[in-house]
Enzyme design. Structure first.
Site, PDB file in Angstrom:
ATOM      1  N   HIS A  31      -1.114   0.580   4.403  1.00 32.20           N
ATOM      2  CA  HIS A  31      -1.384   1.743   3.544  1.00 32.20           C
ATOM      3  C   HIS A  31      -1.856   1.297   2.162  1.00 32.20           C
ATOM      4  CE1 HIS A  31      -0.651   5.913   2.096  1.00 32.20           C
ATOM      5  NE2 HIS A  31      -0.404   5.291   0.947  1.00 32.20           N
ATOM      6  N   GLU A  32      -1.098   0.391   1.553  1.00 32.84           N
ATOM      7  CA  GLU A  32      -1.454  -0.045   0.203  1.00 32.84           C
ATOM      8  C   GLU A  32      -2.725  -0.893   0.196  1.00 32.84           C
ATOM      9  OE1 GLU A  32      -0.124   1.245  -2.295  1.00 32.84           O
ATOM     10  OE2 GLU A  32       1.550   2.208  -1.263  1.00 32.84           O
ATOM     11  N   HIS A  35      -5.651   1.381  -0.116  1.00 36.82           N
ATOM     12  CA  HIS A  35      -5.913   1.734  -1.509  1.00 36.82           C
ATOM     13  C   HIS A  35      -6.606   0.585  -2.233  1.00 36.82           C
ATOM     14  CE1 HIS A  35      -3.764   5.450  -1.309  1.00 36.82           C
ATOM     15  NE2 HIS A  35      -2.548   4.931  -1.236  1.00 36.82           N
TER      16      HIS A  35
END
Length: 446
Positions: A31-32, A35
């Site tokens: 997820h990170e 980003h």
């Protein structure tokens, strides 16, 4: 309630914690990283990429000026972009961007155009979905697709069937009824006698042979769902259920009928495990199950899945089949989750369907205990759920930031600082309330 009863002993507790941390760390990292990498692609620099929160244990600075670190508490993670006031991108660090040239300001989160910020924010959930599709894609290749003619690959781990059907046997008929193509096999099984054993005619080494063995869908445990009556009672994959409250069960459909008719009353299952008969007592639980049309039905269940007494021979799927299957799995998880949430909000189903970190941790441990494929499958499901949750339009979540960016794109300016503070505080309150409800359900819901 004795909370320690949720996890029977220290060994199981440690295993559950490790499984939960591994699953969560993989999902958070993906997820990170979504980003981070999309931010970098769109010209936004990241100061910190952290797995875990709290005191930093290990850190390293890369050539792009990002500090990669592992923190003490592996319950989350974050990317802090240049110019952000904090890891949640809630506010602007005015001191960090003061005096920057236009080129330098463009490399910060608040100085980037709205499209770049929106893509960077959306990338986290999208990468969660991509991870799930990749896992489901790989599982399709690992498991294969059953193919005609119906041929035995290997027998299920049930006592008493080991030396009946053999790998390579092509099943010609069961109980005198010719076997159809696989697409029609489910309907075909319903026409078979409701008894066990049955006679199978198979083609073995070029000759027709008659073999007597269990009904193709016997009352056996093909899988155990975590946090169910069956899991709590200790049922194991391969257990053959011979009777319910003394009444013989020839097929899995017999078992389903007995459980449904019991209306939640305690049941005594007589099982065969490794050639030894034993009794197991359990109490079915009311469960809300999604329907194909998007609705839900409530049924009494013990929490097991059945299956054929043999694993059919398979072929490797095409790339298109595997990819389509992966996307369909993700779509189903998303639509059933949204439907379940709506039904909980309207009161159509119990709010106990919402689980918190304790329940997720328990499920992590249970999935890992059933083997690597089940654990990987669980990671894919949880990754989709995390991606979906983060897209909810709640301030402090990615979806809330996307709403702010959409507002800015339409109006031409971001919400005021005061409005942002109020909305972020409200969003945090909503998230905390959901967490409290989930933990309460973990502790007190059956």
């Amino acid at each position: 309630m004795d909370v320690t009863g949720l996890i029977p002993d220290f060994g199981n507790l440690a295993f559950t914690i490790v499984a939960f941390v591994v699953a969560l760390s993989i999902i958070v990292f993906i997820h990170e990283y979504g980003h981070y990498i999309v931010g970098r692609w769109t010209g936004i620099k990241a100061d910190v990429f952290s797995i875990g929160i709290g005191p930093v244990l290990l850190k390293r600075m890369d050539k792009h000026g990002t500090q990669w670190q592992i923190a003490a508490f592996p319950v989350g993670g974050y990317v802090k972009f240049r110019g952000d006031a904090n890891a949640a991108s809630a506010g602007v660090d005015e001191g960090a961007i003061a005096g920057l040239t236009p080129e330098e300001r463009r490399a910060t989160m608040p100085g980037a155009p709205v499209w770049a910020r929106a893509l960077t924010v959306a990338a986290g959930p999208v990468f969660n979905f991509v991870l799930s599709v990749i896992i489901f894609f790989g599982m399709a290749y690992y498991q294969g697709i059953a193919t005609d003619p119906l041929t035995v690959k290997q027998m299920a781990p049930i006592s008493g069937v080991e030396n009946t059907l053999e790998p390579g046997d092509e099943i010609l008929s069961i109980a005198g009824l010719p076997t159809p193509e696989l697409a029609e096999f489910g309907a075909y099984v319903e026409t078979l006698p409701d008894e066990s054993p049955l006679d199978y005619t198979v083609l073995r080494d070029g000759a027709e042979v008659t073999v007597t063995t269990l009904h193709p869908y016997p009352a056996f445990v093909g899988s155990v769902t975590p946090q169910t009556a069956a899991a709590d009672a200790g049922l194991e994959r391969g257990d053959l259920i011979l009777a319910v409250n003394g009444a013989r069960t020839a097929t899995f459909e017999d078992l389903r009928a007995f459980v449904g008719a019991g209306d939640g009353e305690p049941l005594t299952l007589t099982i065969n495990r490794g050639g030894e008969e034993m009794d197991v007592e359990l109490t079915p639980r009311r469960m809300d199950l999604p329907l194909p049309d998007g609705g839900f039905e409530t049924r009494w269940l013990i929490g097991i899945g059945g299956g054929l007494i043999f694993e059919p021979a398979t072929r490797a799927p095409s790339v298109g089949e595997a990819f389509t299957g992966g996307v369909e799995h993700v779509r189903y998880i998303i639509t059933s989750s949204l439907s379940g949430l709506w039904h909980m909000i309207t009161g159509a189903i119990s709010s106990c369907n919402l689980r918190g970190p304790i329940g997720i941790a328990e499920t992590s441990g249970a999935a890992a205990s059933q083997g690597v494929p089940d654990f990987i499958w669980f990671i894919a499901v949880l990754s989709t759920a995390v991606g979906l949750l983060n897209l909810f339009p709640i301030p402090v979540l990615d979806g809330g930031h996307l709403v702010f960016h959409a507002y800015e794109a339409v109006v031409g300016r971001p919400p005021s600082d005061r409005a942002m503070r109020v909305l972020l505080a409200a969003g945090l309150a909503v998230v905390l309330a959901i967490m409290v409800l989930g933990i309460t359900n973990d502790l007190f819901c059956p």
